[in-house]
Design a protein around this motif. Structure first.
Motif, mmCIF file in Angstrom:
data_model
loop_
_atom_site.group_PDB
_atom_site.id
_atom_site.type_symbol
_atom_site.label_atom_id
_atom_site.label_comp_id
_atom_site.label_asym_id
_atom_site.label_seq_id
_atom_site.Cartn_x
_atom_site.Cartn_y
_atom_site.Cartn_z
ATOM 1 N N LEU A 36 54.401 -3.061 -56.348
ATOM 2 C CA LEU A 36 53.547 -2.765 -57.496
ATOM 3 C C LEU A 36 54.331 -2.927 -58.791
ATOM 4 C CD1 LEU A 36 51.722 0.436 -56.223
ATOM 5 C CD2 LEU A 36 50.776 -1.879 -56.392
ATOM 6 N N ASP A 40 50.012 -3.556 -62.491
ATOM 7 C CA ASP A 40 49.247 -2.870 -61.449
ATOM 8 C C ASP A 40 49.134 -1.382 -61.750
ATOM 9 O OD1 ASP A 40 48.925 -5.205 -59.831
ATOM 10 O OD2 ASP A 40 50.946 -4.897 -59.024
ATOM 11 N N LEU A 41 50.243 -0.762 -62.099
ATOM 12 C CA LEU A 41 50.230 0.680 -62.354
ATOM 13 C C LEU A 41 49.338 1.043 -63.536
ATOM 14 C CD1 LEU A 41 53.997 1.501 -61.770
ATOM 15 C CD2 LEU A 41 52.073 1.897 -60.221
ATOM 16 N N MET A 44 45.785 0.628 -62.355
ATOM 17 C CA MET A 44 45.421 1.665 -61.384
ATOM 18 C C MET A 44 45.085 2.970 -62.106
ATOM 19 S SD MET A 44 48.311 0.780 -58.502
ATOM 20 C CE MET A 44 48.085 2.154 -57.401
ATOM 21 N N ILE A 45 45.889 3.313 -63.096
ATOM 22 C CA ILE A 45 45.645 4.551 -63.837
ATOM 23 C C ILE A 45 44.381 4.420 -64.679
ATOM 24 C CG2 ILE A 45 46.560 6.088 -65.619
ATOM 25 C CD1 ILE A 45 49.396 5.374 -64.468
ATOM 26 N N ALA A 54 49.824 5.834 -58.001
ATOM 27 C CA ALA A 54 50.150 5.268 -59.316
ATOM 28 C C ALA A 54 50.983 6.248 -60.139
ATOM 29 C CB ALA A 54 48.874 4.895 -60.066
ATOM 30 N N LYS A 57 54.606 6.434 -58.662
ATOM 31 C CA LYS A 57 55.368 5.215 -58.961
ATOM 32 C C LYS A 57 55.655 5.109 -60.475
ATOM 33 C CE LYS A 57 56.983 1.066 -57.886
ATOM 34 N NZ LYS A 57 58.172 0.826 -57.130
ATOM 35 N N ALA A 58 54.689 5.498 -61.298
ATOM 36 C CA ALA A 58 54.867 5.467 -62.754
ATOM 37 C C ALA A 58 56.013 6.381 -63.177
ATOM 38 C CB ALA A 58 53.571 5.868 -63.455
#
Length: 134
Positions: A36, A40-41, A44-45, A54, A57-58
């Protein structure tokens, strides 16, 4: 490494849509968490899909660079600020660490103009207030 499709146990579907969001979504389903990217992040958010993943990973990315963003510096932090507080509950310590790092180490030289710097600093303060209110 498991794909997002496998993690969330989403069955294979044959989407014939040519909409950019549908194409992106189907692409993300076949990625592993490590694959990702920032685009993508952020998406996704914004779209509120796989939000827990998300956020997690963020936070990893923001620990390395609090100015992380797809379109502009600080975008990822700004998107997290807008997430419902119930969804970021449990991440308070990580967020405080990231926000304090941003407050202490990000300076005006990281921005194109003073207004962007001031907006970022204001965001950090507001986010700290939000996190401290939990």
């Amino acid at each position: 490494m498991k794909t997002i499709r496998e993690i969330y146990q989403i069955s294979e579907s044959k989407s014939q849509s040519n909409y950019a969001l549908d194409i992106w979504y189907n692409d993300v389903l076949n990625k592993s968490v490590s694959e990702l990217g920032i685009v993508d992040l952020c998406r996704m958010i914004k779209q509120n899909v796989f939000i827990e993943l998300a956020i997690s990973k963020a936070l990893e990315l923001l620990k390395l660079n609090p100015l992380e963003g797809d379109v502009y510096d600080g975008q990822l932090l700004e998107l997290l600020f807008k997430v419902d507080k119930d969804k970021i509950r449990g991440y308070e310590e990580s967020l405080k660490e990231i926000l304090m790092n941003a407050k202490e180490n990000v300076d005006i030289d990281n921005f194109m103009c003073k207004e962007e710097y001031d907006e970022f600093k204001d965001l950090v303060e507001k986010f700290l207030t939000k996190v401290n209110s939990y």
